[in-house]
Design a protein around this motif. Structure first.
Motif, mmCIF file in Angstrom:
data_model
loop_
_atom_site.group_PDB
_atom_site.id
_atom_site.type_symbol
_atom_site.label_atom_id
_atom_site.label_comp_id
_atom_site.label_asym_id
_atom_site.label_seq_id
_atom_site.Cartn_x
_atom_site.Cartn_y
_atom_site.Cartn_z
ATOM 1 N N SER B 57 6.120 -9.099 8.005
ATOM 2 C CA SER B 57 6.596 -8.786 6.644
ATOM 3 C C SER B 57 6.818 -7.284 6.470
ATOM 4 O O SER B 57 6.125 -6.645 5.691
ATOM 5 C CB SER B 57 5.573 -9.256 5.621
ATOM 6 N N PHE B 58 7.731 -6.732 7.232
ATOM 7 C CA PHE B 58 7.962 -5.291 7.128
ATOM 8 C C PHE B 58 8.796 -5.000 5.878
ATOM 9 O O PHE B 58 9.947 -5.404 5.796
ATOM 10 C CB PHE B 58 8.665 -4.768 8.369
ATOM 11 N N PHE B 59 8.195 -4.311 4.916
ATOM 12 C CA PHE B 59 8.850 -3.987 3.647
ATOM 13 C C PHE B 59 9.346 -5.261 2.958
ATOM 14 O O PHE B 59 10.402 -5.267 2.327
ATOM 15 C CB PHE B 59 10.008 -3.001 3.843
ATOM 16 N N ALA B 60 8.610 -6.342 3.136
ATOM 17 C CA ALA B 60 9.057 -7.606 2.553
ATOM 18 C C ALA B 60 7.865 -8.328 1.922
ATOM 19 O O ALA B 60 6.760 -8.245 2.443
ATOM 20 C CB ALA B 60 9.677 -8.484 3.643
ATOM 21 N N PRO B 61 8.077 -9.030 0.802
ATOM 22 C CA PRO B 61 9.358 -9.130 0.100
ATOM 23 C C PRO B 61 9.701 -7.871 -0.708
ATOM 24 O O PRO B 61 10.847 -7.685 -1.085
ATOM 25 C CB PRO B 61 9.161 -10.322 -0.833
ATOM 26 N N GLY B 62 8.702 -7.018 -0.966
ATOM 27 C CA GLY B 62 8.985 -5.791 -1.723
ATOM 28 C C GLY B 62 8.539 -4.572 -0.942
ATOM 29 O O GLY B 62 7.933 -4.690 0.120
ATOM 30 N N VAL B 63 8.841 -3.402 -1.453
ATOM 31 C CA VAL B 63 8.441 -2.147 -0.811
ATOM 32 C C VAL B 63 7.214 -1.610 -1.556
ATOM 33 O O VAL B 63 7.299 -1.331 -2.752
ATOM 34 C CB VAL B 63 9.591 -1.123 -0.851
ATOM 35 N N SER B 64 6.089 -1.515 -0.847
ATOM 36 C CA SER B 64 4.865 -1.017 -1.491
ATOM 37 C C SER B 64 5.066 0.431 -1.910
ATOM 38 O O SER B 64 5.692 1.213 -1.177
ATOM 39 C CB SER B 64 3.680 -1.070 -0.525
ATOM 40 N N PRO B 65 4.529 0.826 -3.073
ATOM 41 C CA PRO B 65 4.679 2.226 -3.481
ATOM 42 C C PRO B 65 3.912 3.155 -2.539
ATOM 43 O O PRO B 65 2.890 2.756 -1.960
ATOM 44 C CB PRO B 65 4.082 2.264 -4.889
ATOM 45 N N ALA B 66 4.422 4.358 -2.387
ATOM 46 C CA ALA B 66 3.743 5.339 -1.529
ATOM 47 C C ALA B 66 2.373 5.683 -2.116
ATOM 48 O O ALA B 66 2.183 5.659 -3.330
ATOM 49 C CB ALA B 66 4.588 6.594 -1.428
ATOM 50 N N VAL B 67 1.439 5.970 -1.236
ATOM 51 C CA VAL B 67 0.080 6.341 -1.653
ATOM 52 C C VAL B 67 -0.242 7.691 -1.034
ATOM 53 O O VAL B 67 0.131 7.946 0.121
ATOM 54 C CB VAL B 67 -0.936 5.283 -1.162
ATOM 55 N N ARG B 68 -0.908 8.554 -1.811
ATOM 56 C CA ARG B 68 -1.310 9.822 -1.223
ATOM 57 C C ARG B 68 -2.772 10.061 -1.581
ATOM 58 O O ARG B 68 -3.225 9.733 -2.687
ATOM 59 C CB ARG B 68 -0.353 10.895 -1.700
ATOM 60 N N VAL B 69 -3.488 10.590 -0.622
ATOM 61 C CA VAL B 69 -4.915 10.872 -0.810
ATOM 62 C C VAL B 69 -5.113 12.372 -0.667
ATOM 63 O O VAL B 69 -4.606 12.977 0.289
ATOM 64 C CB VAL B 69 -5.767 10.126 0.243
ATOM 65 N N SER B 70 -5.837 12.954 -1.604
ATOM 66 C CA SER B 70 -6.125 14.390 -1.493
ATOM 67 C C SER B 70 -7.567 14.643 -1.918
ATOM 68 O O SER B 70 -8.202 13.774 -2.541
ATOM 69 C CB SER B 70 -5.153 15.205 -2.342
ATOM 70 N N PHE B 71 -8.033 15.810 -1.571
ATOM 71 C CA PHE B 71 -9.441 16.128 -1.801
ATOM 72 C C PHE B 71 -9.564 17.492 -2.476
ATOM 73 O O PHE B 71 -8.960 18.464 -2.021
ATOM 74 C CB PHE B 71 -10.195 16.154 -0.462
#
Lengths: 319, 176
Positions: B57-71
């Protein structure tokens, strides 16, 4: 058509499809491509082993266990088994990685191919089960490919085993069955991923690639300009769907095979350049090229060599 | 030329067909049907070892939103530092991104945040507190982008961790 006549006409074709002897060369190409890519991957990750695999890494073992398969051991089991020998966690992980790389080199060269494939596959499976939080598509295909390297005659072409006389590169029914399995597996992969994409509204309305390329971790360039040319996004999104869904149907007929191999390789080249997923794209390209592209290339090369050999005779007789 | 299957090759063909059937079940997310409790663990072991259970399921059925982690780190004398997991190595960055995407698994969130905080304490030995911030990207549509909307990072998770003191005082605090 009666059942009897159907059986008599289709049966032999099916038997020939899976058993007519064929060259193991596509499998040799598959083995070399997979081993080379996995060696590049191992080299690129070698400095991050403690963070990826260690208990004090980014995902401790107690957390990564949640996504692990209970049927497959993990690095912590290997480390625990080595501990009574006085081998530290770091040394155990490095040792495992070293044996994995040696096995991949053996696989690449086709040296004791089966043994090398078994060792690489077992260690890769253990490593994959230990880094479930970090894995992505390339690992999935590496895992499948290494299993196929274990069960298929991948050492029967372009290998030191052939040169040493341990294996024969003669066409065989097993090479044909193996190639068919690889080809059908690829068709299942592309068809299922294409159909699943079709379920998503962003793929159907043609905006999926906007959402992908605008993500900072994938977009290798600033793709904001695409908003000015939405037709280009739609064309690329629907083009991706067409290549993936059409793969299972268009890669078999001789007339469209070359085109579909080129389109698929082109799509993966695009993924590599625009999204930076070079290893994933390389792996997919190796799979399609070995399964469907190499026979075409080999055929074209044979035709060209024959023409080069025969042309002088034709020329002289014409004179 | 007429080809007939030898019994041995026929057996191998049958095994290959069963394997591909399992592959199809994995690809189409169809669970094993009608398997007894005795057979199921063996089947699961087989598909895990061979990769036959893999989904695609690559980018399927939808495209997950980008996630960013910072400290955000607080030093010993109160100075503020900022850090993240970004690496110079693109192969490592892809894996870090995969890890961040799995932050969506509710049951692992706090444990992951704790592990990341520990990694930051290891990287900054003088820090006495670290705030783990996870943000997800809200992307405008192409039309909205043309009208001036821009991608927006919104906070999805925040947790503050304080370094355990050498004495038996433990002040690890999670405030999601």
């Amino acid at each position: 058509m009666s059942a009897q006549s159907w059986k008599s006409s289709v049966g032999p074709k099916l038997a020939a499809f899976v058993s007519a002897p064929s060259s193991p060369q596509p499998l040799g190409v598959f083995r070399i491509g997979v081993a080379a890519l996995l060696l590049i991957q191992a080299w690129s990750l070698s400095e991050s082993l403690p963070e990826l695999l260690g208990n004090r890494g980014w995902v401790p073992w107690s957390v990564s266990e949640a996504l692990a398969s209970p049927s497959v051991p993990r690095v912590d089991a290997v480390v625990a088994a080595l501990a009574p020998l006085g081998i530290s966690q770091a040394a155990g992980i490095q040792g495992l990685a070293f044996v994995y790389v040696v096995a991949l080199v053996g696989l690449l060269l086709g040296l004791h191919t089966r043994l090398s494939a078994v060792v690489a596959w077992v260690i890769h499976t253990v490593l994959l089960n230990s880094i479930s939080f970090f894995s992505y598509g390339v690992e999935t295909f590496a895992h499948i490919s290494l299993f196929y390297c274990v069960v298929m005659p991948v050492g029967a072409a372009f290998s030191l085993d052939v040169r040493a006389g341990r294996l024969s590169e003669a066409p065989s029914p097993l090479a044909t069955l193996s190639l068919r399995m690889l080809q059908l597996h690829l068709c299942l992969i592309y068809l299922s991923t294409g159909l699943e994409k079709l379920l998503g509204p962003v793929w159907r309305d043609g905006t999926a690639l906007w959402e992908v390329l605008m993500q900072p971790q994938y977009g290798q360039f600033d793709f904001a300009w695409l908003a000015v040319v939405p037709w280009m996004v739609k064309l690329s999104t629907w083009g991706t769907l067409a290549v993936e869904v059409g793969y299972a149907f268009c890669v078999w007929p001789r007339r469209t095979r070359g085109l579909w191999v080129a389109l698929t390789v082109g799509m993966h080249l695009g993924i590599a350049v625009m999204m930076g997923l070079w290893l994933f794209s390389g792996m997919m390209t190796v799979l399609t090229f070995a399964a469907f592209g190499w026979p075409l290339v080999a055929e074209a090369m044979v035709t060209r060599v024959r023409a080069a050999v025969l042309l002088p005779f034709h020329s002289s007789s014409a004179r | 030329m007429r080809h007939t299957l030898t019994p041995g090759h026929g057996l191998l063909t049958g095994l290959a067909a069963v394997h591909l059937l399992l592959v199809a079940c994995g690809a189409l997310h169809v669970p094993f049907l009608q398997l007894t409790d005795t057979v199921r663990p063996w089947a699961q072991g087989y598909v895990h070892w061979t990769g036959a259970s893999s989904g695609f399921s690559f980018f399927a059925p939808g495209v997950s939103p980008a996630v960013r982690v910072s400290f955000d780190l607080e030093g010993a004398s109160g100075e503020q530092l900022h850090d993240d997991f970004r690496s110079d190595n693109s192969a490592v960055n892809v894996r870090i991104h995969s890890m961040m995407l799995r932050f969506g698994l509710q049951e692992s969130r706090d444990a992951l945040a704790r592990a990341w905080a520990a990694a930051m304490f290891g990287r900054h030995p003088d820090a006495r507190a670290v705030t783990v911030r996870v943000e997800s990207l809200q992307l405008p549509t192409m039309e909205a982008h043309l009208q001036g909307s821009r991608p927006l990072w919104s906070e999805a998770y925040r947790a503050v961790f304080e370094r355990r003191l050498p004495a038996s005082v433990s002040t690890g605090e999670v405030t999601p």
